[in-house]
Design an enzyme around this catalytic site. Structure first.
Site, PDB file in Angstrom:
ATOM      1  N   GLU A  50     -14.281  23.205  16.689  1.00  0.00           N
ATOM      2  CA  GLU A  50     -13.150  24.057  16.320  1.00  0.00           C
ATOM      3  C   GLU A  50     -13.221  24.539  14.869  1.00  0.00           C
ATOM      4  O   GLU A  50     -13.043  23.743  13.940  1.00  0.00           O
ATOM      5  CB  GLU A  50     -11.835  23.286  16.518  1.00  0.00           C
ATOM      6  N   GLU A  90      -0.490  24.532  20.797  1.00  0.00           N
ATOM      7  CA  GLU A  90      -0.567  23.633  19.643  1.00  0.00           C
ATOM      8  C   GLU A  90       0.321  24.251  18.566  1.00  0.00           C
ATOM      9  O   GLU A  90      -0.116  25.080  17.760  1.00  0.00           O
ATOM     10  CB  GLU A  90      -2.001  23.511  19.132  1.00  0.00           C
TER      11      GLU A  90
HETATM   12  C1  LER Z   1      -5.647  21.729  13.033  1.00  0.00           C
HETATM   13  O1  LER Z   1      -5.016  22.763  12.345  1.00  0.00           O
HETATM   14  C2  LER Z   1      -5.968  22.106  14.436  1.00  0.00           C
HETATM   15  O2  LER Z   1      -5.991  23.265  14.796  1.00  0.00           O
HETATM   16  C3  LER Z   1      -6.218  21.024  15.410  1.00  0.00           C
HETATM   17  O3  LER Z   1      -6.655  21.514  16.636  1.00  0.00           O
HETATM   18  C4  LER Z   1      -7.107  19.938  14.861  1.00  0.00           C
HETATM   19  O4  LER Z   1      -8.394  20.023  15.261  1.00  0.00           O
HETATM   20 MN    MN Z   2      -6.292  23.736  16.934  1.00  0.00          MN
END
Ligand code: LER
Ligand code: MN
Length: 268
Positions: free
Chosen positions: A146, A240
């Site tokens: 990521e 998220e």
């Molecule tokens: C952190 O900002 C994020 O996007 C999470 O998915 C941690 O990997």
């Molecule tokens: Mn993330």
């Protein structure tokens, strides 16, 4: 394509009730914390069976980073991610979201100059990913590398940079996480970057422009989802985000409905 959510303070406990609530809110699946998974594996298995809601991805829940400056902490991250992938395989899960590091260093904040060169960063990441690639292949799971925005990580900020690393190592067990919040800061064009990275896209994180629930900010989701659809994306999209609206559970439900309408408009 499945809609997923990470845990929220307003979700009920125990895990079985949590998964049922996740489905009632309109999600298909749950993105679990790695430590919660490893430490409660048999409860997770029972909860999945009783609720019929799968747990297929992991985010967080391990110590250290795969790009940690400290070798011992990096070894801890690799060992703990390995245990998480082994547990994930037992519940037929798909993969774990892994940034190079989160909150370890930013070249845009003082002291500005990192203690390691870019070449050393690259060597360290290739070494960690080679180890985890072997675990992913052996367990039938994936690492979702990521890229984060420049304030959260100094090593990998764009899909192109993370994708180049995956290609350099020829890692069949490593794919990309496209996190729309980070991409909105770092990518010149979100749709174009999605198209360019399509062969490596494994997972998507969604939030609105200000990282609250989708539908409350100024991100235009339909063209982004169209780009994902045109790219043949079939993986998960996990919320998220923080929740701005009140009551939170209702605001979250509205956001899921909003995203489902955007997905439909985009042809999903
Ligand atoms: C952190 O900002 C994020 O996007 C999470 O998915 C941690 O990997
Ligand atoms: Mn993330």
């Amino acid at each position: 394509m499945k809609l997923a959510t990470q845990d929220k303070p307003f979700f009920p406990v125990p895990l079985g009730e949590k998964l049922k609530a996740v489905r009632r809110l309109g999600f298909d699946t749950f993105e679990i914390d790695g430590r919660v998974l490893v430490e409660n594996l048999s409860e997770v298995k029972t909860a999945i069976k009783e609720s019929g809601v799968p747990v297929e991805t992991v985010c967080g829940g391990y110590r250290g980073w795969i790009g940690d400056f400290d070798q011992e902490k990096r070894a801890t991250a690799i060992a703990e991610i390995t245990r998480i992938l082994q547990a994930l395989a037992e519940i037929n899960g798909r993969g774990i979201v892994v940034p190079a590091a989160w909150g370890m260093f930013s070249k845009r904040l003082p002291p500005l100059v990192p203690p390691r060169s870019e070449e050393e960063d690259r060597e360290v990441l290739l070494d960690s990913l080679a180890k985890l690639n072997r675990v992913a292949l052996a367990t039938g799971t994936l690492i979702y590398l990521e890229p984060l925005n420049r304030y959260e990580d100094h090593m990998l900020n764009t899909l192109a940079a993370a994708g180049a690393l995956i290609k350099a190592g020829n890692f069949a067990g490593v794919k990309l996480t496209a996190d729309l919040f980070h991409m909105n800061i770092e990518e010149a064009g979100i749709e174009r970057s999605i198209h360019e990275a399509k062969a490596l896209l494994g997972h998507v994180h969604i939030a609105d422009s200000h990282r609250y629930e989708p539908g409350t900010g100024h991100l235009d989701f339909v063209p982004i989802f169209k780009a994902l659809k045109d790219s043949g994306y079939q993986g998960q999209m996990a919320f998220e985000c923080r929740v701005l609206g009140e009551p939170a559970a209702e605001a979250y439900r509205r956001s899921v409905a909003f995203i489902r309408a955007c997905l439909q408009e985009a042809g999903f």
